[in-house]
Scaffold this active site. Structure first.
Site, PDB file in Angstrom:
ATOM      1  N   ASP A  74      22.403  76.988  19.056  1.00 49.11           N
ATOM      2  CA  ASP A  74      22.077  76.615  20.345  1.00 49.11           C
ATOM      3  C   ASP A  74      23.067  76.950  21.467  1.00 49.11           C
ATOM      4  OD1 ASP A  74      19.576  75.500  19.810  1.00 49.11           O
ATOM      5  OD2 ASP A  74      20.203  73.643  18.987  1.00 49.11           O
ATOM      6  N   GLY A  75      24.623  76.913  21.116  1.00 49.62           N
ATOM      7  CA  GLY A  75      25.597  77.192  21.972  1.00 49.62           C
ATOM      8  C   GLY A  75      25.352  78.637  22.716  1.00 49.62           C
ATOM      9  N   ASP A 176      35.373  56.135  30.013  1.00 49.87           N
ATOM     10  CA  ASP A 176      36.155  57.294  29.686  1.00 49.87           C
ATOM     11  C   ASP A 176      35.663  58.520  30.269  1.00 49.87           C
ATOM     12  OD1 ASP A 176      37.690  55.814  27.847  1.00 49.87           O
ATOM     13  OD2 ASP A 176      36.631  56.559  26.086  1.00 49.87           O
ATOM     14  N   ALA A 188      22.047  66.511  23.183  1.00 43.10           N
ATOM     15  CA  ALA A 188      23.330  66.740  22.784  1.00 43.10           C
ATOM     16  C   ALA A 188      24.353  65.853  22.819  1.00 43.10           C
ATOM     17  CB  ALA A 188      23.464  68.143  23.651  1.00 43.10           C
ATOM     18  N   SER A 190      24.994  63.803  25.324  1.00 44.82           N
ATOM     19  CA  SER A 190      24.107  62.317  25.981  1.00 44.82           C
ATOM     20  C   SER A 190      23.706  61.512  24.888  1.00 44.82           C
ATOM     21  CB  SER A 190      23.252  63.001  26.943  1.00 44.82           C
ATOM     22  OG  SER A 190      22.711  61.919  27.508  1.00 44.82           O
ATOM     23  N   LEU A 191      22.909  61.979  23.914  1.00 48.09           N
ATOM     24  CA  LEU A 191      22.559  61.420  22.990  1.00 48.09           C
ATOM     25  C   LEU A 191      23.550  60.673  22.115  1.00 48.09           C
ATOM     26  CD1 LEU A 191      19.974  60.545  21.165  1.00 48.09           C
ATOM     27  CD2 LEU A 191      20.360  62.667  19.732  1.00 48.09           C
ATOM     28  N   SER A 192      24.545  61.376  21.762  1.00 46.17           N
ATOM     29  CA  SER A 192      25.787  60.783  21.182  1.00 46.17           C
ATOM     30  C   SER A 192      26.448  59.646  21.819  1.00 46.17           C
ATOM     31  CB  SER A 192      26.702  61.673  20.643  1.00 46.17           C
ATOM     32  OG  SER A 192      26.385  63.011  19.959  1.00 46.17           O
TER      33      SER A 192
END
Length: 289
Positions: A74-75, A176, A188, A190-192
């Site tokens: 994906d990167g 943070d 990505a 955001s989900l974490s």
């Protein structure tokens, strides 16, 4: 519409012996598609060298092709999709990485690329964001497909962020950092950080705080027409704000610099072959134990 010319990009670390690249070239050429390739790859194709067209510069490679094929994760897809967006070239991916949210086929199904010759594919338009960073006397601009992360430049140091729009101040955070994400980037970072999962072709912008030190812990969703401005500052001396675009392009900027974020006029065009894999990946790979 069938592409007549397809440019092939390979992440070398994912295909060190070029086995997958050779298979992709074979499938495309046998399907009647002209393969364009750069010199770093051409001379590693062995007997297939004469079946491909060599294009020396990356810019010419993108401009000459009707479609771009990417072999990587994906990167790699993110990087190529952003670069291909200005020429409106669709990108088809072969997943040589882990999740493969952006790719069309898995490494054991490279033969599915033959669908390009028959036109049996769809193209999704994905929202992208333009990021403008005004720091003192300089202005830095970049485009992202996943997200821009605005964070304290020193680990474990809390920052204060002010989020506003053309209508004025909207929200203040002690956290943070902040993640400003597209629907594509919702699965990505955001989900974490606890952000929502968005269907990738949706039109919205999400803002998710990272480890917030306030009662406002939830993500906020904005319309794609929203033009957002973020300012960040820290209480620690000599601590800058760190801006990271799509997980890799990082820039330190002075506190109180303005970061303006808006929907880009360009869209990423991502090729899909067969059934939609997005929810299958959510169900199988993200839930993997």
């Amino acid at each position: 519409m069938k592409p007549n010319k397809v440019a092939v990009f390979t992440k070398l670390e994912c295909d060190s012996d070029f086995a997958y690249t050779k298979e992709a070239v074979r499938v495309l050429t046998e399907s009647g598609i002209q393969v364009l390739i750069n010199q770093n790859v051409k001379y590693r194709l062995g007997d297939q060298r004469d079946s491909v067209q060599l294009i020396y510069s990356e810019r010419d490679l993108l401009e000459s092709a009707d479609m771009i094929a990417v072999l990587g994760g994906d990167g790699t897809m993110l990087d190529v999709c952003v670069r291909a967006s200005e020429s409106a070239k669709p990108v088809v991916g072969v997943n040589l990485g882990n999740l493969g949210f952006l790719t069309a086929v898995e490494r054991d199904r490279i033969s599915d690329l033959s669908a390009l010759a028959s036109g049996d594919f769809t193209i999704e338009d994905r929202v992208m964001l333009d990021v403008e960073i005004a720091a003192k006397f300089t202005v830095h601009r970049q485009r992202v497909l996943n997200e821009v992360v605005i964070a304290s430049g020193t680990r474990s140091k809390i920052a204060e962020f002010e989020l506003s729009s053309s209508a004025g101040k909207l929200l203040g955070y002690r956290a943070d950092g902040l993640i400003v994400s597209t629907p594509t980037g919702s699965t990505a970072y955001s989900l974490s950080a606890g952000g929502p999962v968005a269907e990738p072709t949706a039109s919205l912008i999400s803002v998710t705080p990272i480890c917030p030190h306030t009662l406002l812990r939830s993500s906020v969703l904005f319309s794609p027409e929203a033009e957002l401005t973020v300012k960040g500052r820290t209480k620690a001396d000599n601590t800058d704000i760190l801006i990271t675009a799509d997980g890799k392009n990082s820039t330190y900027i002075p506190c109180d610099s303005e970061i303006k974020i808006r929907r880009s006029q360009y869209t990423a065009k991502i090729v899909k072959i067969g059934s939609d894999r997005f929810f299958d990946i959510l169900e199988t790979k993200l839930n993997r134990k």
